[in-house]
Design an enzyme around this catalytic site. Structure first.
Site, short mmCIF file in Angstrom:
data_model
loop_
_atom_site.label_atom_id
_atom_site.label_comp_id
_atom_site.label_asym_id
_atom_site.label_seq_id
_atom_site.Cartn_x
_atom_site.Cartn_y
_atom_site.Cartn_z
N LEU A 8 0.75 -1.17 -0.02
CA LEU A 8 0.03 -0.04 0.12
C LEU A 8 0.77 1.28 0.02
O LEU A 8 1.53 1.23 1.08
CB LEU A 8 -0.96 0.01 1.07
N ALA A 9 0.68 2.04 -1.04
CA ALA A 9 1.47 3.41 -1.13
C ALA A 9 0.85 4.43 -1.53
O ALA A 9 1.40 5.24 -2.47
CB ALA A 9 2.73 2.95 -1.75
N ALA A 10 -0.28 4.53 -1.52
CA ALA A 10 -1.30 5.66 -2.24
C ALA A 10 -1.32 6.79 -1.35
O ALA A 10 -1.65 7.84 -1.94
CB ALA A 10 -2.69 5.01 -2.55
N ARG A 15 2.68 15.05 5.77
CA ARG A 15 3.88 15.49 6.73
C ARG A 15 5.38 15.39 6.25
O ARG A 15 6.03 15.92 6.78
CB ARG A 15 3.61 14.49 8.02
N ARG A 332 36.64 12.78 -11.25
CA ARG A 332 35.18 13.36 -11.84
C ARG A 332 35.07 11.94 -12.70
O ARG A 332 35.88 11.06 -12.96
CB ARG A 332 35.11 14.28 -12.63
N LYS A 350 39.55 13.81 -15.22
CA LYS A 350 38.06 13.63 -15.62
C LYS A 350 38.14 13.08 -17.05
O LYS A 350 39.04 13.29 -18.03
CB LYS A 350 37.53 15.02 -15.71
N ASN A 376 55.24 10.36 -15.97
CA ASN A 376 55.29 11.54 -14.97
C ASN A 376 54.61 12.80 -15.30
O ASN A 376 55.13 13.29 -16.12
CB ASN A 376 56.68 11.64 -14.39
N TYR A 386 39.66 22.22 -23.70
CA TYR A 386 38.50 23.08 -23.84
C TYR A 386 38.79 24.34 -24.85
O TYR A 386 39.37 25.12 -24.23
CB TYR A 386 37.69 23.10 -22.90
N SER A 404 56.94 20.10 -14.79
CA SER A 404 56.04 21.12 -14.24
C SER A 404 55.54 22.31 -14.96
O SER A 404 56.32 22.84 -15.81
CB SER A 404 56.55 21.47 -12.78
C1 UD1 Z 1 -2.69 1.55 9.78
C2 UD1 Z 1 -3.70 0.48 10.53
C3 UD1 Z 1 -3.40 0.52 11.85
C4 UD1 Z 1 -1.90 0.07 12.24
C5 UD1 Z 1 -1.04 1.31 11.32
C6 UD1 Z 1 0.52 0.70 11.14
C7 UD1 Z 1 -5.77 0.51 9.38
C8 UD1 Z 1 -7.15 0.88 9.37
N1 UD1 Z 1 -4.89 0.88 10.25
O1 UD1 Z 1 -2.93 2.66 10.25
O2 UD1 Z 1 -4.09 -0.50 12.52
O3 UD1 Z 1 -1.70 0.20 13.44
O4 UD1 Z 1 -1.29 0.88 9.83
O5 UD1 Z 1 1.31 1.78 10.69
O6 UD1 Z 1 -5.43 -0.31 8.50
N2 UD1 Z 1 -2.88 3.84 2.38
C9 UD1 Z 1 -3.57 3.70 0.91
N3 UD1 Z 1 -4.57 4.02 0.94
C10 UD1 Z 1 -5.38 4.48 1.65
C11 UD1 Z 1 -4.95 4.71 2.97
C12 UD1 Z 1 -3.62 4.19 3.22
O7 UD1 Z 1 -2.62 3.27 0.06
O8 UD1 Z 1 -6.44 4.93 1.41
C13 UD1 Z 1 -1.50 3.37 2.46
C14 UD1 Z 1 -0.81 4.50 2.86
O9 UD1 Z 1 0.06 4.88 1.98
C15 UD1 Z 1 0.39 3.70 3.78
C16 UD1 Z 1 -0.36 2.53 4.34
O10 UD1 Z 1 -1.65 2.37 3.68
O11 UD1 Z 1 1.58 3.14 3.45
C17 UD1 Z 1 -0.95 2.87 5.91
O12 UD1 Z 1 -1.97 3.77 5.77
P1 UD1 Z 1 -2.06 5.02 7.02
O13 UD1 Z 1 -2.86 6.08 6.88
O14 UD1 Z 1 -0.57 5.37 7.66
O15 UD1 Z 1 -2.47 4.12 8.18
P2 UD1 Z 1 -2.75 4.44 9.74
O16 UD1 Z 1 -3.67 5.16 10.07
O17 UD1 Z 1 -1.33 4.59 10.19
#
Ligand code: UD1
Ligand code: CA
Length: 463
Positions: A8-10, A15, A332, A350, A376, A386, A404
């Protein structure tokens, strides 16, 4: 069993306060997402699916060669919703390991053990948990009277009693693929954040009488999530400790590991000594028995065995065995040094090849050149490569001597055993075995200095 990872990375990573998507921020030279994907691959995952949303384009681009599949989550409606968006990519059977893209410290070992636990126990859902001194912010693991996992409650949904629980959800799970796929439609969002929680799948599994297990991790740092730059630095410091420790256990000496910055992919041979303040980046390889003295920065370079480098910068270059460099040398890109070469203080090289045994001991610029063996190059020599528009290459053959303060106006060719007298500017080739002298003949003017001295003294006395 087929093993698929869903990462999950969406999330936006607000922050981080960055133009760059959070999971592309690097730890020891690797994007956080790569750290997670690599750990999964090493643990025996066959296929990675990454859920992307914020910064989708940049992430897809950065991972276009990584052999991962992408699923798109347009709006971030929760971790459960993120999984729903990947539904079409999910396999019908096997195991699905769910990971987060912002936990770069997770290890192959931990994932391997966790998946082995899931398989051994024949679980439908397994969750990786941890005991935390300060569990604030995490989902809490609520266990039933028999110690089984009943549900996971988010901080924002928790009452005082649940907030007391110190066992937390790492956000890492194993699912039986069939169960995961068919249960996604059952997720709801009636909770404090009005999000679809992946954790609700535990309650669903439980209601259906499926087997649920939890495994407690012992090294809590592994599940540390990075949400801001302070945590990024903290995670990087922990990763550095690991990297340096691994090198030390393989026979590398560190004068001060705390002040030594080595990227994940760097390799170092045994009996090499690394001084304080050294930075080794990218795909750098250092041989054995080397001395990399204080404050060297070496990027994407290959250093042979028995090489000594002091306080120097080396970029995209190669250095042969027993060569010495520095202090304050600058290699370089595409500087290729042979064996037993000496590149001394304030020498810049370089896009040049320098043959075995050649020396440039002080204050020289060697750019766009092919220098042979045992040449040497004196103090203050400049390869004038250049003309303001184009760059030209020069050749200096074996056993030549460049005196030198000479200038070699490229393109020129100094043949074998050719000598360029000190202070000469050459723009023509030097034939084999000859000497070229191109200096203005000096005149001696007697008493000139003495007169000057007296003038100065008079002026001073007049004041
Ligand atoms: C989540 C867990 C929590 C756990 C914590 C650990 C849930 C509801 N909660 O909380 O129990 O202790 O992780 O770190 O799952 N992400 C998406 N799409 C979304 C939301 C999140 O891809 O819609 C991804 C985020 O980019 C992140 C990961 O999911 O990589 C976790 O999301 P985050 O919002 O950090 O979850 P927490 O509230 O920390
Ligand atoms: Ca989080």
């Amino acid at each position: 069993m087929k093993k698929t990872a869903l990462i999950l990375a969406a999330g936006q990573g607000t922050r981080m306060k960055s133009k760059t998507p959070k999971v592309l921020h690097e730890i020891c030279g690797k994007p956080m997402l790569s750290c997670v994907i690599d750990a999964a691959a090493a643990a025996g995952i066959h296929e990675n699916i990454v859920v992307v949303g914020h910064g989708e384009g940049a992430i897809r681009k950065a991972f276009s060669d990584a052999g991962v599949k992408f699923a798109k989550q347009e709006h971030q409606l929760g971790t459960g919703h993120a999984v729903m968006m990947a539904k079409n990519h999910l396999p019908e059977e096997g195991l699905v390991l769910v990971l987060c893209g912002d936990t770069p410290l997770i290890t192959e070992e931990t994932l391997e053990r966790f998946m082995a636990f899931h398989e051994r126990e024949n679980n439908c859902v397994s969750v990786l948990t941890a005991r935390m001194e300060d569990p604030f912010g995490y989902g809490r693991i609520v266990r039933d009277d028999d110690g089984g996992v009943a549900r996971i409650v988010e901080e924002k949904d928790a009452d005082e009693e649940i907030k007391e629980i110190d066992e937390i959800n790492s956000g890492i799970y194993c699912f039986e693929a069939g169960f995961l796929k068919k249960s996604l439609d059952k997720l709801t969002n009636n909770n404090a954040q009005q999000e679809y929680y992946i954790t609700q799948l535990i309650e669903i599994a439980r209601a259906e009488g499926e087997k649920i297990g939890a495994r407690i991790i012992s090294r809590n740092e592994e599940i540390m999530g990075v949400n801001n730059r302070a945590q990024l630095a903290e995670a990087a410091a922990l990763m550095r400790d690991r990297i340096n420790r691994d090198h030390m256990l393989e026979g590398v000496t560190f004068i001060d590991p705390k002040s030594t910055y080595i990227d994940l992919e760097v390799k170092i041979g045994p009996d090499t000594v690394i001084g304080p303040g050294v930075i080794l980046k990218g795909k750098t390889v250092i041989g054995q028995d080397c001395e990399i003295g204080q404050n060297c920065r070496i990027v994407d370079s290959v250093i042979g065995n028995g090489v000594t480098i002091q306080s120097s910068t080396i970029l995209e270059s190669t250095v042969g065995d027993e060569t010495t460099i520095g202090p304050y040398a600058y290699l370089r890109p595409h500087a290729h040094l042979g064996r037993r070469v000496k590149i001394g203080d304030f020498v810049e090289v370089k896009n040049a090849n320098i043959g075995d045994g050649s020396k440039a001991s002080h204050l020289a610029y060697i750019g766009d050149a092919d220098v042979g063996k045992d040449v040497n190059i004196g103090c203050g020599v400049v390869f004038v490569n250049y003309d303001g528009i184009n760059k030209y290459r020069s050749v200096v053959e074996d056993d030549a001597f460049i005196g030198s303060n000479s200038n070699l106006i490229a393109p020129v060719h100094v043949e074998q055993q050719g000598y360029v007298a000190a202070g000469t500017t050459i723009s023509r080739d030097v034939p084999e075995g000859s000497l070229v002298v191109g200096r203005v003949k000096e005149r001696v003017i007697p008493t000139w200095g003495a007169r000057k001295y007296n003038q100065k003294k008079e002026k001073k006395n007049a004041k």
